[in-house]
Every structure is written in C-alpha cells, then in structure tokens.
Write a protein that holds these residues in place. Structure first.
Motif, mmCIF file in Angstrom:
data_model
loop_
_atom_site.group_PDB
_atom_site.id
_atom_site.type_symbol
_atom_site.label_atom_id
_atom_site.label_comp_id
_atom_site.label_asym_id
_atom_site.label_seq_id
_atom_site.Cartn_x
_atom_site.Cartn_y
_atom_site.Cartn_z
ATOM 1 N N UNK A 48 47.572 63.194 60.292
ATOM 2 C CA UNK A 48 46.225 62.695 60.329
ATOM 3 C C UNK A 48 46.260 61.570 59.709
ATOM 4 N N UNK A 49 47.153 60.778 58.643
ATOM 5 C CA UNK A 49 47.205 59.550 58.157
ATOM 6 C C UNK A 49 47.587 58.718 59.039
ATOM 7 N N UNK A 199 47.488 55.309 52.475
ATOM 8 C CA UNK A 199 48.590 54.408 52.079
ATOM 9 C C UNK A 199 48.684 54.421 50.699
ATOM 10 N N UNK A 200 47.817 54.798 50.138
ATOM 11 C CA UNK A 200 48.031 54.712 48.494
ATOM 12 C C UNK A 200 48.441 56.100 48.025
ATOM 13 N N UNK A 214 55.327 55.641 54.309
ATOM 14 C CA UNK A 214 54.451 54.741 53.645
ATOM 15 C C UNK A 214 53.178 55.421 53.208
ATOM 16 N N UNK A 215 53.278 55.802 52.050
ATOM 17 C CA UNK A 215 51.821 56.849 51.669
ATOM 18 C C UNK A 215 52.104 58.127 52.336
ATOM 19 N N UNK A 216 51.184 58.602 53.193
ATOM 20 C CA UNK A 216 51.180 59.326 53.993
ATOM 21 C C UNK A 216 51.440 59.136 55.441
ATOM 22 N N UNK A 217 51.634 57.806 55.790
ATOM 23 C CA UNK A 217 51.758 57.291 57.068
ATOM 24 C C UNK A 217 53.093 57.230 57.357
#
Length: 268
Positions: A48-49, A199-200, A214-217
C-alpha cells in the motif's frame, strides 16, 4: 525475474495512469504483495505504501503533461483538495493499525462493490452526449464534502482515489477522457500525505528477512515499477489513443473487476 516482472507491470501502471487515471494503485498493490511475499502479513501495508509512492510520481508526471484546458475543469473544487489530503493522512495512519487481512479484504470488497455499482447504476457506462465529446460548463464540480471520505478510503486501501473520483466525475457530466485526466491531480492530493506518513513509519519487524525498506516503502519495487511506467506515460500523453467513450468506460469497469479478482487470489 522479479525486476522484469515489476517493470512489465510498470508498463501497465503507466497505461492505466493515462487511460484510466489509476496512477498505478490498483495494479501495483497486488504485484507488490506478490514481490514482497517474504514479509508475510506485513506485505500488504508495504504494498500500500509503495503503491502510494508510485502513484505520486506517475500522477505528477501525467498531470504535468495534461492540457491546461482540461485542468481548468477543476475550477470550483478548491476546498476539495485540502480535504482529500486530510482524509488521506487519516487513512494512511489507519493502515498502520489495521490487521493486514482486514485491509486486503476491504480492498477486494470495495473494488468488487464499485464494479457492481458502475455496472448496475445508470450514469457511468453511458452519459448524455456533449458537443465534440468534451466536458462543457454543464459538468458539475465534485462536492468538497466528498474530499475527506475519498481521501481516507483511498489511502487506507492504497488505491489513489481514482476508483471514486472517475465515476463521480463521469456522473457529474464529464466524458471518460476528461474524467480520467482529472483523476491524476486529485490522486496527488491523496497520495502525497499517504507517502509522507509511510516514509516516516518504522519498518515492520519482518524486514529481518532481507527486504530493504524506507519506512514502509519498498524502493526496489517502486523503482522497477516507475522504470516501466514513465516512458509509457510520455508516449501516451504525446499520442493519446482515440477510444470511443462507451468503450473507454467498459474497459475501466473490466480492469477494476480484474484487479479485484487478482487481489482476492493473492490471499490463497
């Protein structure tokens, strides 16, 4: 093989961005779930991210190449954009808290119900004819009150919002070519806040399997998808295909149904 498959799907996301205003969300989510299957239950939030990031780039690229005369059809929707963004922030945050199975089946249920609605309720597959097939002043702007719920649902499911905005724009009097083009700037309003939240976020514990996030990405998957998508967007914007309005609407409905089935199959 994964990168070849992702790039091939990227070609499809580029085509759906231009032809259907999807930005890649409906196509990207199932394929990233497949590519990151090693993450187990965390694959869907990552998909999703990642889908949101792909949609930001695709939608921005497509919006930049959309004729100004078409973008002017968004006049009168000023309050809609910040409400879309606010709803998207809430939806992206909710994705981090919801069980993955809930998000997956909500995606399937929503796309399936939307496909049925487009098929059974009048106003999508056929609209009143307009001179030259373009939008006219009779076309109505989307109500600003729709912004927050559209943004929240779109960000929660990772679909960008086009599944709601394209049918709404069409029923407001726009032909498919205009409705799908306008879906891209509206997708930006939804996807940008969702990407910032994603991303956070802290990567899931399952990343010990070796997937670099990178975060959820998943930047690897996002990069491969974009590598396939951006050239297609460039070509189709320069030489847009001439598709009869009803055929265009039927193709939108068919793709929506196919993606719902694909996402359901990834559950088994």
């Amino acid at each position: 093989m994964d990168v070849v498959m992702l790039m091939a799907i990227g070609l499809l996301t580029g085509a759906t961005t231009v032809l259907f205003g999807f930005g890649g969300g409906f196509v990207a989510v199932p394929v990233v779930v497949w590519a990151d299957a090693s993450l187990g239950p965390d694959a869907l939030p990552v998909a999703t991210a990642t889908s949101a990031l792909v949609m930001v780039v695709n939608a921005a690229f497509a919006t930049a190449s959309t004729p100004r005369s078409v973008l002017l059809s968004l006049r009168g929707t000023g309050a809609l954009l910040p409400l879309l963004a606010a709803g998207a922030c809430a939806g992206a945050y909710a994705t981090r808290l919801a069980p993955p199975a809930l998000t997956r089946w909500a995606f399937v249920a929503y796309t399936a119900l939307t496909a049925l609605d487009l098929l059974l309720r009048p106003g999508f597959l056929r609209t009143a004819p307009r001179p030259g097939g373009e939008a006219t002043r009779a076309a109505r702007p989307l109500p600003a009150t729709a912004g927050a719920p559209i943004g929240a649902v779109a960000a929660f499911l990772g679909v960008g919002g086009s599944v709601m905005t394209v049918p709404a724009l069409r029923r407001a009097g726009h032909p498919m070519r205009v409705a799908t083009a306008l879906a891209n700037p509206l997708t930006l309003a939804v996807a940008l806040p969702a990407v910032a939240v994603s991303l956070a976020a802290a990567p899931p514990a399952s990343t010990v399997t070796g997937t670099a996030l990178v975060g959820l990405v998943d930047p690897y998957a996002a990069g491969a998808l974009l590598l396939g998508a951006l050239p297609v967007i460039t070509v189709l914007r320069r030489r847009p295909p001439r598709i009869p309005d009803r055929v265009h609407a039927c193709a939108y409905l068919a793709l929506l149904t196919a993606v719902a089935l694909a996402m359901a199959l990834t559950a088994f």
